[in-house]
Design a protein around this motif. Structure first.
Motif, PDB file in Angstrom:
ATOM      1  N   ILE A  88      42.318  30.728  14.067  1.00  0.00           N
ATOM      2  CA  ILE A  88      42.944  29.908  15.108  1.00  0.00           C
ATOM      3  C   ILE A  88      42.866  30.688  16.406  1.00  0.00           C
ATOM      4  O   ILE A  88      43.257  31.856  16.460  1.00  0.00           O
ATOM      5  N   THR A  89      42.347  30.066  17.442  1.00  0.00           N
ATOM      6  CA  THR A  89      42.113  30.786  18.689  1.00  0.00           C
ATOM      7  C   THR A  89      43.403  31.334  19.275  1.00  0.00           C
ATOM      8  O   THR A  89      44.464  30.735  19.172  1.00  0.00           O
ATOM      9  N   SER A  90      43.287  32.500  19.896  1.00  0.00           N
ATOM     10  CA  SER A  90      44.427  33.182  20.503  1.00  0.00           C
ATOM     11  C   SER A  90      44.079  33.490  21.950  1.00  0.00           C
ATOM     12  O   SER A  90      43.461  34.519  22.249  1.00  0.00           O
ATOM     13  N   LEU A  91      44.451  32.582  22.848  1.00  0.00           N
ATOM     14  CA  LEU A  91      44.063  32.681  24.249  1.00  0.00           C
ATOM     15  C   LEU A  91      45.296  32.551  25.143  1.00  0.00           C
ATOM     16  O   LEU A  91      46.388  32.244  24.685  1.00  0.00           O
ATOM     17  N   PHE A  92      45.092  32.794  26.453  1.00  0.00           N
ATOM     18  CA  PHE A  92      46.104  32.461  27.452  1.00  0.00           C
ATOM     19  C   PHE A  92      45.774  31.057  27.956  1.00  0.00           C
ATOM     20  O   PHE A  92      44.924  30.895  28.844  1.00  0.00           O
ATOM     21  N   PRO A  93      46.412  30.025  27.405  1.00  0.00           N
ATOM     22  CA  PRO A  93      45.979  28.652  27.672  1.00  0.00           C
ATOM     23  C   PRO A  93      46.126  28.216  29.121  1.00  0.00           C
ATOM     24  O   PRO A  93      45.380  27.354  29.593  1.00  0.00           O
ATOM     25  N   ASN A  94      47.087  28.792  29.838  1.00  0.00           N
ATOM     26  CA  ASN A  94      47.343  28.353  31.208  1.00  0.00           C
ATOM     27  C   ASN A  94      46.615  29.193  32.254  1.00  0.00           C
ATOM     28  O   ASN A  94      46.881  29.059  33.452  1.00  0.00           O
ATOM     29  N   LEU A  95      45.711  30.047  31.792  1.00  0.00           N
ATOM     30  CA  LEU A  95      44.844  30.792  32.708  1.00  0.00           C
ATOM     31  C   LEU A  95      43.435  30.231  32.607  1.00  0.00           C
ATOM     32  O   LEU A  95      43.048  29.634  31.597  1.00  0.00           O
ATOM     33  N   SER A  96      42.660  30.447  33.654  1.00  0.00           N
ATOM     34  CA  SER A  96      41.277  29.983  33.641  1.00  0.00           C
ATOM     35  C   SER A  96      40.462  30.780  32.630  1.00  0.00           C
ATOM     36  O   SER A  96      40.871  31.853  32.165  1.00  0.00           O
ATOM     37  N   VAL A  97      39.306  30.256  32.313  1.00  0.00           N
ATOM     38  CA  VAL A  97      38.395  30.911  31.385  1.00  0.00           C
ATOM     39  C   VAL A  97      38.067  32.328  31.867  1.00  0.00           C
ATOM     40  O   VAL A  97      38.158  33.304  31.106  1.00  0.00           O
ATOM     41  N   ILE A  98      37.716  32.463  33.134  1.00  0.00           N
ATOM     42  CA  ILE A  98      37.315  33.786  33.618  1.00  0.00           C
ATOM     43  C   ILE A  98      38.509  34.734  33.707  1.00  0.00           C
ATOM     44  O   ILE A  98      38.365  35.945  33.504  1.00  0.00           O
ATOM     45  N   ASP A 124      34.458  43.774  40.770  1.00  0.00           N
ATOM     46  CA  ASP A 124      33.670  44.290  39.655  1.00  0.00           C
ATOM     47  C   ASP A 124      34.194  43.758  38.326  1.00  0.00           C
ATOM     48  O   ASP A 124      33.420  43.481  37.409  1.00  0.00           O
ATOM     49  N   TRP A 125      35.546  43.597  38.215  1.00  0.00           N
ATOM     50  CA  TRP A 125      36.096  43.024  36.985  1.00  0.00           C
ATOM     51  C   TRP A 125      35.605  41.599  36.792  1.00  0.00           C
ATOM     52  O   TRP A 125      35.260  41.189  35.684  1.00  0.00           O
ATOM     53  N   ILE A 126      35.586  40.840  37.877  1.00  0.00           N
ATOM     54  CA  ILE A 126      35.117  39.456  37.812  1.00  0.00           C
ATOM     55  C   ILE A 126      33.632  39.420  37.438  1.00  0.00           C
ATOM     56  O   ILE A 126      33.202  38.592  36.625  1.00  0.00           O
ATOM     57  N   ASP A 127      32.844  40.295  38.022  1.00  0.00           N
ATOM     58  CA  ASP A 127      31.413  40.332  37.714  1.00  0.00           C
ATOM     59  C   ASP A 127      31.183  40.625  36.229  1.00  0.00           C
ATOM     60  O   ASP A 127      30.327  40.004  35.583  1.00  0.00           O
ATOM     61  N   GLN A 128      31.941  41.590  35.710  1.00  0.00           N
ATOM     62  CA  GLN A 128      31.797  41.909  34.289  1.00  0.00           C
ATOM     63  C   GLN A 128      32.238  40.737  33.417  1.00  0.00           C
ATOM     64  O   GLN A 128      31.573  40.401  32.426  1.00  0.00           O
ATOM     65  N   ALA A 129      33.351  40.108  33.794  1.00  0.00           N
ATOM     66  CA  ALA A 129      33.828  38.949  33.037  1.00  0.00           C
ATOM     67  C   ALA A 129      32.803  37.826  33.044  1.00  0.00           C
ATOM     68  O   ALA A 129      32.560  37.179  32.025  1.00  0.00           O
ATOM     69  N   GLN A 130      32.180  37.602  34.205  1.00  0.00           N
ATOM     70  CA  GLN A 130      31.155  36.561  34.309  1.00  0.00           C
ATOM     71  C   GLN A 130      29.984  36.854  33.373  1.00  0.00           C
ATOM     72  O   GLN A 130      29.437  35.956  32.723  1.00  0.00           O
ATOM     73  N   ALA A 131      29.607  38.129  33.268  1.00  0.00           N
ATOM     74  CA  ALA A 131      28.482  38.495  32.396  1.00  0.00           C
ATOM     75  C   ALA A 131      28.799  38.172  30.937  1.00  0.00           C
ATOM     76  O   ALA A 131      27.930  37.663  30.198  1.00  0.00           O
ATOM     77  N   TYR A 132      30.022  38.454  30.514  1.00  0.00           N
ATOM     78  CA  TYR A 132      30.395  38.134  29.131  1.00  0.00           C
ATOM     79  C   TYR A 132      30.437  36.623  28.914  1.00  0.00           C
ATOM     80  O   TYR A 132      30.009  36.130  27.862  1.00  0.00           O
ATOM     81  N   LEU A 133      30.910  35.878  29.906  1.00  0.00           N
ATOM     82  CA  LEU A 133      30.922  34.421  29.790  1.00  0.00           C
ATOM     83  C   LEU A 133      29.511  33.866  29.700  1.00  0.00           C
ATOM     84  O   LEU A 133      29.244  32.924  28.942  1.00  0.00           O
ATOM     85  N   ASP A 134      28.608  34.437  30.471  1.00  0.00           N
ATOM     86  CA  ASP A 134      27.217  33.982  30.413  1.00  0.00           C
ATOM     87  C   ASP A 134      26.623  34.217  29.023  1.00  0.00           C
ATOM     88  O   ASP A 134      25.830  33.414  28.530  1.00  0.00           O
ATOM     89  N   GLU A 135      27.034  35.319  28.383  1.00  0.00           N
ATOM     90  CA  GLU A 135      26.509  35.624  27.042  1.00  0.00           C
ATOM     91  C   GLU A 135      26.925  34.583  26.017  1.00  0.00           C
ATOM     92  O   GLU A 135      26.211  34.351  25.042  1.00  0.00           O
ATOM     93  N   GLU A 158      37.061  33.223  22.880  1.00  0.00           N
ATOM     94  CA  GLU A 158      37.694  34.314  22.147  1.00  0.00           C
ATOM     95  C   GLU A 158      36.693  35.429  21.842  1.00  0.00           C
ATOM     96  O   GLU A 158      37.026  36.614  21.921  1.00  0.00           O
ATOM     97  N   VAL A 159      35.465  35.052  21.513  1.00  0.00           N
ATOM     98  CA  VAL A 159      34.433  36.065  21.275  1.00  0.00           C
ATOM     99  C   VAL A 159      34.132  36.829  22.558  1.00  0.00           C
ATOM    100  O   VAL A 159      33.960  38.056  22.551  1.00  0.00           O
ATOM    101  N   ALA A 160      34.053  36.117  23.688  1.00  0.00           N
ATOM    102  CA  ALA A 160      33.798  36.786  24.968  1.00  0.00           C
ATOM    103  C   ALA A 160      34.901  37.795  25.285  1.00  0.00           C
ATOM    104  O   ALA A 160      34.634  38.902  25.781  1.00  0.00           O
ATOM    105  N   ILE A 161      36.154  37.433  25.007  1.00  0.00           N
ATOM    106  CA  ILE A 161      37.275  38.349  25.237  1.00  0.00           C
ATOM    107  C   ILE A 161      37.133  39.587  24.353  1.00  0.00           C
ATOM    108  O   ILE A 161      37.325  40.723  24.806  1.00  0.00           O
ATOM    109  N   MET A 162      36.781  39.369  23.094  1.00  0.00           N
ATOM    110  CA  MET A 162      36.621  40.508  22.191  1.00  0.00           C
ATOM    111  C   MET A 162      35.469  41.406  22.642  1.00  0.00           C
ATOM    112  O   MET A 162      35.582  42.636  22.633  1.00  0.00           O
ATOM    113  N   MET A 163      34.367  40.800  23.085  1.00  0.00           N
ATOM    114  CA  MET A 163      33.241  41.587  23.581  1.00  0.00           C
ATOM    115  C   MET A 163      33.637  42.397  24.813  1.00  0.00           C
ATOM    116  O   MET A 163      33.203  43.542  24.984  1.00  0.00           O
ATOM    117  N   ALA A 164      34.469  41.811  25.662  1.00  0.00           N
ATOM    118  CA  ALA A 164      34.888  42.504  26.882  1.00  0.00           C
ATOM    119  C   ALA A 164      35.716  43.746  26.577  1.00  0.00           C
ATOM    120  O   ALA A 164      35.751  44.683  27.377  1.00  0.00           O
TER     121      ALA A 164
END
Length: 261
Positions: A88-98, A124-135, A158-164
């Protein structure tokens, strides 16, 4: 053989009179993907929860990089290098994806944004986050609220968060559960690419044997909380103990340790 990245020794948990995981000893090494299989109720997710710190063992030991982490909770083990994706996904639902991924990048770097520092200084944090989202093919929905994503995209996030977090150990608990046929290949390709890096320890709970065959270097089998088989995928899948376990029958051989096949 080098020291295991992750190891359990006689790991056990009891709920009242029920032994859900029964003295499981197993070692996991860098550069390998181990699939953990077994029938419903075998103890697979409970074993995952014991290793990642969501549950506290009744007895036994969890070692990470040779260090005893049995007394640490989930947050402490995450800081030591265990990454976990849930059924079951474990996210911050009220925050944006990035924002969800940016927080993971920030946590990994053990930095905190100053209240007096402009957000743009942390580009730089945003750039790194964007790279994981692109993956994970979520770059185009970076500004969408996590709560608004369909189920499959939540799993990808959730996978992108774990990769980050760049953990040493990646733990996937049925990563394709609830996904459409079109969405499954994205997650499987991600896991293939993580495995191809050759420097991570990957554990996978999965019911779909075609997925297990395509990914696993090794399969371990749990049945009634016990480790009953451990070996190469083709041999384990074909073994009598696995066939019996999946038919819901008791294995013929008593489990005085794993049956290596």
């Amino acid at each position: 053989m080098p020291e295991p990245v992750l190891e359990t020794r006689d790991l056990t948990i009891r709920f009242g009179g029920h032994v859900a995981v029964d003295a499981v000893s197993c070692a996991f090494h860098s550069g390998t993907l181990t699939a953990i299989v077994g029938p419903n109720g075998a103890g697979k997710t409970t074993y995952f929860n014991l290793m990642s710190g969501q549950l506290t063992a009744t007895s036994g030991t969890v070692l990470l990089g040779g260090q005893d982490v049995t007394g640490l909770g989930a947050a402490g083990r995450t800081a030591r290098g265990i990454g976990r994706a849930f059924q079951i996904t474990s996210l911050f639902p009220n925050l944006s994806v990035i924002e969800n991924v940016r927080l993971a990048v920030q946590a990994r770097q053990r930095q905190a944004a100053s209240l007096f520092t402009r957000w743009s200084s942390h580009a730089d944090w945003i750039d790194q986050a964007q790279a994981y989202l692109d993956e994970v093919n979520l770059g185009a929905v970076r500004d969408t609220m996590a709560a608004a994503l369909p189920h499959g995209d939540k799993r990808k996030l959730e996978v992108a968060i774990m990769m980050a977090m760049e953990p040493e150990v990646f733990m996937f608990d049925e990563p394709t559960a609830g996904m459409s046929v079109d969405e499954v290949p994205v997650i499987l390709d991600l896991i293939h690419r993580l495995k191809a890096r050759g420097d991570k320890t990957i554990l996978l709970v999965e019911h779909k044997m075609d997925v297990v065959r395509s990914l696993a270097d090794r399969i371990i089998v749990l049945h009634n909380g016990k480790l009953v088989a451990d070996g190469e995928p083709a041999e384990v899948i074909a073994s009598a103990v696995v066939q019996e376990a999946y038919l819901g029958q008791a294995p013929k051989a008593p489990a005085a340790g794993a049956a290596h096949v």
